[in-house]
Design an enzyme around this catalytic site. Structure first.
Site, short mmCIF file in Angstrom:
data_model
loop_
_atom_site.label_atom_id
_atom_site.label_comp_id
_atom_site.label_asym_id
_atom_site.label_seq_id
_atom_site.Cartn_x
_atom_site.Cartn_y
_atom_site.Cartn_z
N VAL A 108 4.61 5.99 -9.94
CA VAL A 108 5.37 5.93 -11.22
C VAL A 108 5.92 7.08 -11.82
O VAL A 108 4.42 7.76 -11.20
CB VAL A 108 4.55 5.05 -11.90
N SER A 109 6.71 7.61 -12.32
CA SER A 109 7.14 8.94 -12.36
C SER A 109 6.48 9.34 -13.37
O SER A 109 6.48 10.78 -13.42
CB SER A 109 8.31 8.03 -12.73
N THR A 110 5.94 8.28 -14.80
CA THR A 110 5.59 9.69 -16.00
C THR A 110 3.83 9.32 -15.89
O THR A 110 3.63 7.47 -15.56
CB THR A 110 6.22 8.93 -16.94
#
Length: 173
Positions: A19-21
């Site tokens: 996931v990016s964050t």
């Protein structure tokens, strides 16, 4: 008594989730959903899933080999410890066509297949590798479109802001 046919050995696989964050990692369900999909896929396809490597809070635009989990995954492939890599979606592993194609080309040379669950794609075949080439270009296109839309929205926000304030005269979106 008839001789029993030898059962094929189960292919050792590694899953990869991202996931990016940090917020998505701590508050979202995406990592859990990706893990569940990978586990179910491995069971259904007779893959011996050794582990699932995670990159939480790592942007997809960063090359796979430069992310902590991606570095580990690439090292395991190069060490010959992996026969297959299972990823829920292409954009979880790559947002750069060049990185995706270079990495998977190396994996193909090492007889490591990439399994993309959402696309029902397996790079063990010529058609699978060809479709990966198309999909990698699409993933990079999406990353670039997101950047263009963000830049356009920011430029527009300056044009429609109320004079003398930092507030927009109308909401964007």
């Amino acid at each position: 008594m008839a001789k029993r046919a030898k059962q094929p050995e189960r292919l050792h696989a590694i899953g990869y989730v991202r996931v990016s964050t940090v917020e998505q990692a701590s508050e979202g369900v995406s990592l859990a959903a990706q893990r569940a999909a990978i586990s179910a896929y491995a069971t259904l396809h007779g893959l011996d899933l050794g582990e699932i490597i995670e990159d939480a809070g790592e942007r997809g635009g960063v090359p796979l080999a430069e992310r902590p989990g991606g570095t580990r995954l690439v090292a395991m492939v190069r060490a010959g410890e992996v026969g297959a890599v299972v990823v829920a979606k292409l954009d979880r592993a790559w947002r750069s066509a060049a990185d995706a194609l270079a990495t998977t080309s190396e994996w193909t040379d090492r007889d490591v297949a990439l399994h993309l669950i959402d696309m029902k794609l397996d790079t063990a075949s010529a058609f699978g590798r060809m479709f990966l080439t198309l999909l990698a270009g699409c993933a990079e296109l999406e990353k670039n479109l997101i950047g263009e839309r963000t830049a356009a929205a920011l430029a527009c926000s300056f044009v429609i802001s109320k004079p003398g304030t930092n507030k927009l005269s109308q909401p964007l979106g």
